[in-house]
Design a protein around this motif. Structure first.
Motif, PDB file in Angstrom:
ATOM      1  N   GLN A   1      16.993  26.080  35.259  1.00  0.00           N
ATOM      2  CA  GLN A   1      16.906  27.076  34.152  1.00  0.00           C
ATOM      3  C   GLN A   1      18.266  27.516  33.907  1.00  0.00           C
ATOM      4  OE1 GLN A   1      14.638  30.552  35.444  1.00  0.00           O
ATOM      5  NE2 GLN A   1      14.851  31.550  33.335  1.00  0.00           N
ATOM      6  N   LYS A   2      18.513  27.696  32.768  1.00  0.00           N
ATOM      7  CA  LYS A   2      20.101  27.909  32.410  1.00  0.00           C
ATOM      8  C   LYS A   2      20.534  29.284  32.509  1.00  0.00           C
ATOM      9  CE  LYS A   2      22.275  24.622  29.566  1.00  0.00           C
ATOM     10  NZ  LYS A   2      22.789  24.182  28.107  1.00  0.00           N
ATOM     11  N   LYS A   3      21.640  29.628  33.346  1.00  0.00           N
ATOM     12  CA  LYS A   3      21.565  31.067  33.701  1.00  0.00           C
ATOM     13  C   LYS A   3      22.909  31.633  32.613  1.00  0.00           C
ATOM     14  CE  LYS A   3      22.825  33.785  37.679  1.00  0.00           C
ATOM     15  NZ  LYS A   3      23.392  33.755  39.432  1.00  0.00           N
ATOM     16  N   LEU A   4      22.498  32.583  31.973  1.00  0.00           N
ATOM     17  CA  LEU A   4      23.434  33.269  31.186  1.00  0.00           C
ATOM     18  C   LEU A   4      24.885  33.568  31.908  1.00  0.00           C
ATOM     19  CD1 LEU A   4      21.220  34.951  28.545  1.00  0.00           C
ATOM     20  CD2 LEU A   4      22.402  32.856  28.209  1.00  0.00           C
ATOM     21  N   PRO A   5      26.081  33.376  31.202  1.00  0.00           N
ATOM     22  CA  PRO A   5      27.186  33.788  31.931  1.00  0.00           C
ATOM     23  C   PRO A   5      27.102  35.361  31.936  1.00  0.00           C
ATOM     24  CG  PRO A   5      27.717  32.729  29.964  1.00  0.00           C
ATOM     25  CD  PRO A   5      26.313  32.575  30.145  1.00  0.00           C
ATOM     26  N   THR A   6      28.157  35.628  33.037  1.00  0.00           N
ATOM     27  CA  THR A   6      28.375  37.355  33.101  1.00  0.00           C
ATOM     28  C   THR A   6      29.630  37.278  31.951  1.00  0.00           C
ATOM     29  OG1 THR A   6      27.918  37.304  35.518  1.00  0.00           O
ATOM     30  CG2 THR A   6      29.427  38.819  34.645  1.00  0.00           C
ATOM     31  N   VAL A   7      29.302  38.378  31.233  1.00  0.00           N
ATOM     32  CA  VAL A   7      30.317  38.956  30.117  1.00  0.00           C
ATOM     33  C   VAL A   7      30.852  40.422  30.476  1.00  0.00           C
ATOM     34  CG1 VAL A   7      30.537  39.134  27.700  1.00  0.00           C
ATOM     35  CG2 VAL A   7      29.484  37.099  28.436  1.00  0.00           C
ATOM     36  N   LEU A   8      31.992  40.638  30.289  1.00  0.00           N
ATOM     37  CA  LEU A   8      32.492  41.912  30.425  1.00  0.00           C
ATOM     38  C   LEU A   8      32.501  42.555  28.909  1.00  0.00           C
ATOM     39  CD1 LEU A   8      36.021  41.490  32.367  1.00  0.00           C
ATOM     40  CD2 LEU A   8      33.527  42.161  33.080  1.00  0.00           C
ATOM     41  N   SER A   9      32.049  44.003  28.943  1.00  0.00           N
ATOM     42  CA  SER A   9      32.198  44.793  27.593  1.00  0.00           C
ATOM     43  C   SER A   9      33.701  44.877  27.342  1.00  0.00           C
ATOM     44  CB  SER A   9      31.477  46.008  27.868  1.00  0.00           C
ATOM     45  OG  SER A   9      32.364  46.644  28.684  1.00  0.00           O
ATOM     46  N   LYS A  10      33.897  44.970  25.823  1.00  0.00           N
ATOM     47  CA  LYS A  10      35.038  45.566  25.696  1.00  0.00           C
ATOM     48  C   LYS A  10      35.839  46.621  26.178  1.00  0.00           C
ATOM     49  CE  LYS A  10      33.906  43.744  20.986  1.00  0.00           C
ATOM     50  NZ  LYS A  10      33.165  44.222  19.801  1.00  0.00           N
ATOM     51  N   GLN A  11      35.049  47.691  26.479  1.00  0.00           N
ATOM     52  CA  GLN A  11      35.680  48.599  27.477  1.00  0.00           C
ATOM     53  C   GLN A  11      35.884  48.169  28.868  1.00  0.00           C
ATOM     54  OE1 GLN A  11      32.825  51.853  28.349  1.00  0.00           O
ATOM     55  NE2 GLN A  11      34.405  53.111  29.237  1.00  0.00           N
ATOM     56  N   GLU A  12      35.282  47.422  29.561  1.00  0.00           N
ATOM     57  CA  GLU A  12      35.630  46.551  30.666  1.00  0.00           C
ATOM     58  C   GLU A  12      37.004  45.734  30.926  1.00  0.00           C
ATOM     59  OE1 GLU A  12      31.191  46.380  32.862  1.00  0.00           O
ATOM     60  OE2 GLU A  12      31.717  45.009  31.402  1.00  0.00           O
ATOM     61  N   VAL A  13      37.038  45.240  29.701  1.00  0.00           N
ATOM     62  CA  VAL A  13      38.195  44.075  29.502  1.00  0.00           C
ATOM     63  C   VAL A  13      39.350  45.144  29.370  1.00  0.00           C
ATOM     64  CG1 VAL A  13      39.478  42.969  27.768  1.00  0.00           C
ATOM     65  CG2 VAL A  13      37.224  42.366  28.115  1.00  0.00           C
ATOM     66  N   ASN A  14      39.261  46.434  28.856  1.00  0.00           N
ATOM     67  CA  ASN A  14      40.457  47.267  28.598  1.00  0.00           C
ATOM     68  C   ASN A  14      40.546  48.008  29.988  1.00  0.00           C
ATOM     69  OD1 ASN A  14      41.173  46.858  25.999  1.00  0.00           O
ATOM     70  ND2 ASN A  14      39.316  48.243  25.260  1.00  0.00           N
ATOM     71  N   ILE A  15      39.577  48.192  30.413  1.00  0.00           N
ATOM     72  CA  ILE A  15      39.940  48.731  31.784  1.00  0.00           C
ATOM     73  C   ILE A  15      40.646  48.000  33.046  1.00  0.00           C
ATOM     74  CG2 ILE A  15      38.771  49.575  34.034  1.00  0.00           C
ATOM     75  CD1 ILE A  15      36.575  50.656  32.288  1.00  0.00           C
ATOM     76  N   LEU A  16      40.256  46.527  32.707  1.00  0.00           N
ATOM     77  CA  LEU A  16      40.731  45.574  33.954  1.00  0.00           C
ATOM     78  C   LEU A  16      42.432  45.444  33.319  1.00  0.00           C
ATOM     79  CD1 LEU A  16      40.626  43.528  35.928  1.00  0.00           C
ATOM     80  CD2 LEU A  16      39.786  41.960  34.370  1.00  0.00           C
ATOM     81  N   LEU A  17      42.571  44.970  32.224  1.00  0.00           N
ATOM     82  CA  LEU A  17      44.070  44.891  31.852  1.00  0.00           C
ATOM     83  C   LEU A  17      44.792  45.962  31.724  1.00  0.00           C
ATOM     84  CD1 LEU A  17      43.263  42.528  28.738  1.00  0.00           C
ATOM     85  CD2 LEU A  17      43.650  41.886  31.221  1.00  0.00           C
TER      86      LEU A  17
ATOM     87  N   PHE B   1      44.728  32.051  41.915  1.00  0.00           N
ATOM     88  CA  PHE B   1      44.243  32.705  40.729  1.00  0.00           C
ATOM     89  C   PHE B   1      42.946  33.780  40.942  1.00  0.00           C
ATOM     90  CE2 PHE B   1      42.095  33.828  36.723  1.00  0.00           C
ATOM     91  CZ  PHE B   1      43.295  34.532  36.123  1.00  0.00           C
ATOM     92  N   TYR B   2      42.173  32.782  41.557  1.00  0.00           N
ATOM     93  CA  TYR B   2      40.818  33.508  42.027  1.00  0.00           C
ATOM     94  C   TYR B   2      41.196  34.845  42.757  1.00  0.00           C
ATOM     95  CZ  TYR B   2      36.218  34.469  43.947  1.00  0.00           C
ATOM     96  OH  TYR B   2      34.875  35.050  44.102  1.00  0.00           O
ATOM     97  N   ALA B   3      41.881  34.516  44.039  1.00  0.00           N
ATOM     98  CA  ALA B   3      42.353  35.843  44.791  1.00  0.00           C
ATOM     99  C   ALA B   3      43.133  36.777  44.111  1.00  0.00           C
ATOM    100  CB  ALA B   3      43.072  35.246  45.862  1.00  0.00           C
ATOM    101  N   ILE B   4      43.683  36.594  43.137  1.00  0.00           N
ATOM    102  CA  ILE B   4      44.407  37.517  42.106  1.00  0.00           C
ATOM    103  C   ILE B   4      43.509  38.136  41.464  1.00  0.00           C
ATOM    104  CG2 ILE B   4      46.225  37.903  39.993  1.00  0.00           C
ATOM    105  CD1 ILE B   4      47.653  35.204  41.438  1.00  0.00           C
ATOM    106  N   LEU B   5      42.540  37.780  40.778  1.00  0.00           N
ATOM    107  CA  LEU B   5      41.625  38.359  39.987  1.00  0.00           C
ATOM    108  C   LEU B   5      40.608  39.324  40.804  1.00  0.00           C
ATOM    109  CD1 LEU B   5      39.873  38.770  37.371  1.00  0.00           C
ATOM    110  CD2 LEU B   5      38.668  36.757  38.031  1.00  0.00           C
ATOM    111  N   GLN B   6      40.244  38.742  42.006  1.00  0.00           N
ATOM    112  CA  GLN B   6      39.466  39.659  42.742  1.00  0.00           C
ATOM    113  C   GLN B   6      40.260  40.987  43.206  1.00  0.00           C
ATOM    114  OE1 GLN B   6      36.122  38.957  42.970  1.00  0.00           O
ATOM    115  NE2 GLN B   6      36.574  37.408  41.606  1.00  0.00           N
ATOM    116  N   LYS B   7      41.622  40.714  43.523  1.00  0.00           N
ATOM    117  CA  LYS B   7      42.274  41.838  43.861  1.00  0.00           C
ATOM    118  C   LYS B   7      42.533  43.035  42.692  1.00  0.00           C
ATOM    119  CE  LYS B   7      46.601  41.989  43.960  1.00  0.00           C
ATOM    120  NZ  LYS B   7      48.246  41.643  44.312  1.00  0.00           N
ATOM    121  N   GLU B   8      42.742  42.545  41.558  1.00  0.00           N
ATOM    122  CA  GLU B   8      42.782  43.320  40.606  1.00  0.00           C
ATOM    123  C   GLU B   8      41.557  43.919  39.996  1.00  0.00           C
ATOM    124  OE1 GLU B   8      45.345  44.136  39.688  1.00  0.00           O
ATOM    125  OE2 GLU B   8      46.850  42.628  40.181  1.00  0.00           O
TER     126      GLU B   8
END
Length: 309
Positions: free
Chosen positions: A105-121, A222-229
């Motif tokens: 079964q194809k699992k839909l990918p996780t996607v961030l909302s625009k607000q979540e992108v702004n929060i992260l960056l 990079f995975y570790a960097i992302l998880q940390k942020e």
């Protein structure tokens, strides 16, 4: 021919003729080697000609505890291996032709909302080399949708801030030009001129992104960097590096971008791969409909509660 010799020749074929990526070669060789380990340990077979359908069937049964996607990947590796053997006339028949890939079964990918992108960056302040590099990497990943393997391999010469584009070398060494916004060019310029170049101190390094030792940032790094942020923010979703690529494509589609354009930007060879983002957007549409429509089940319940008071 011995199993180990066939595997060596297959590896050479992937490198020279197929020009496969390092990761693809690594996966194929590991999967075929795991198959040989089973065959040699359980059936004492070290010759390619002595491996039959029954042996493969027994091996596949040992994979029943794995997910359908993992089993499919292992089977694809074996299919490629046996197609090569048939092509080179090392075998007369391809025993893998008898086996179908498991349906998953194809699992839909996780996607961030625009607000979540702004929060992260926006949570990453550029105040030293490491923080500036991390911000630049995440900004560029979301701005372009490139693969992590493409991101960490970028050289300074692939980025043109004056013309506002990124020249990406993708799968199969295919090039694609991705336009850049004024905003991401500003972030990249700040990283390069205020932090990257001073860190180099005139040393000859072409990499756009590197670690404290001026070495390439690996995919694992990079995975570790992302998880940390992400941990520094309020975001609760499980995020992988590929999440930003999915988010880039989904936001483009939601804002009216053509699927063919998204396909080109992502470097997909087949547009059917890109159509998953229509499903992601449809799921969000249904969620919003149920949440906000006046006569949705939830809103009717709210109205009923008010009337009872």
């Amino acid at each position: 021919m011995k199993n180990k010799d066939a595997l060596l020749e297959f590896k050479q074929y992937l490198i020279v003729e197929k020009n496969a990526s390092e990761r693809t070669i690594e996966n194929y060789i590991r999967d075929v080697q795991a198959f040989f380990n089973y065959i040699e340990a359980n059936h004492q077979i070290d010759q390619i000609d002595d491996i039959h359908k029954e042996h493969i069937r027994f091996y596949l049964k040992t994979l029943s505890h794995l997910s359908a996607s993992t089993v499919s990947r292992k089977m694809v590796s074996l299919r490629s291996f046996y197609k090569y053997l048939l092509k080179e006339e090392i075998i007369e028949r391809n025993p893998m032709e008898s086996f179908d890939l498991p349906k998953s079964q194809k699992k839909l990918p996780t996607v961030l909302s625009k607000q979540e992108v702004n929060i992260l960056l926006n949570s990453i302040e550029m105040n030293d080399f490491i923080s500036a590099r991390n911000r630049a990497m995440l900004e560029l990943l979301y701005a372009t949708g490139i693969r992590v393997s493409e991101l960490v391999s970028l050289t300074i010469y692939q980025l043109n801030l004056k013309m506002k584009y990124l020249n990406v070398i993708g799968k199969g060494d295919k090039e694609r030009l991705i336009p850049l916004t004024d905003y991401v060019c500003k972030i990249m310029g700040k990283y390069i001129y205020d932090y990257r170049n001073p860190k180099l101190d005139f040393k000859d390094v072409d990499l756009l992104f590197f670690n404290n030792h001026l070495k390439k940032v690996s995919r694992e790094d990079f995975y570790a960097i992302l998880q940390k942020e992400v941990k520094k923010t309020s975001i609760q979703k499980k995020i992988s590096p590929h999440t930003l690529r999915h988010t880039f494509a989904t936001h483009l589609f939601e804002n009216g971008a053509d699927l063919r354009s998204i396909q080109e930007l992502l470097g997909h060879s087949d547009i059917s791969t890109t159509t998953i983002y229509t499903h992601v957007s449809n799921e969000k549409m249904i969620e919003d409909y149920n949440k906000f429509h006046l006569r949705s089940h939830k809103n009717i319940e709210k109205e009923s509660d008010k009337n009872e008071l």
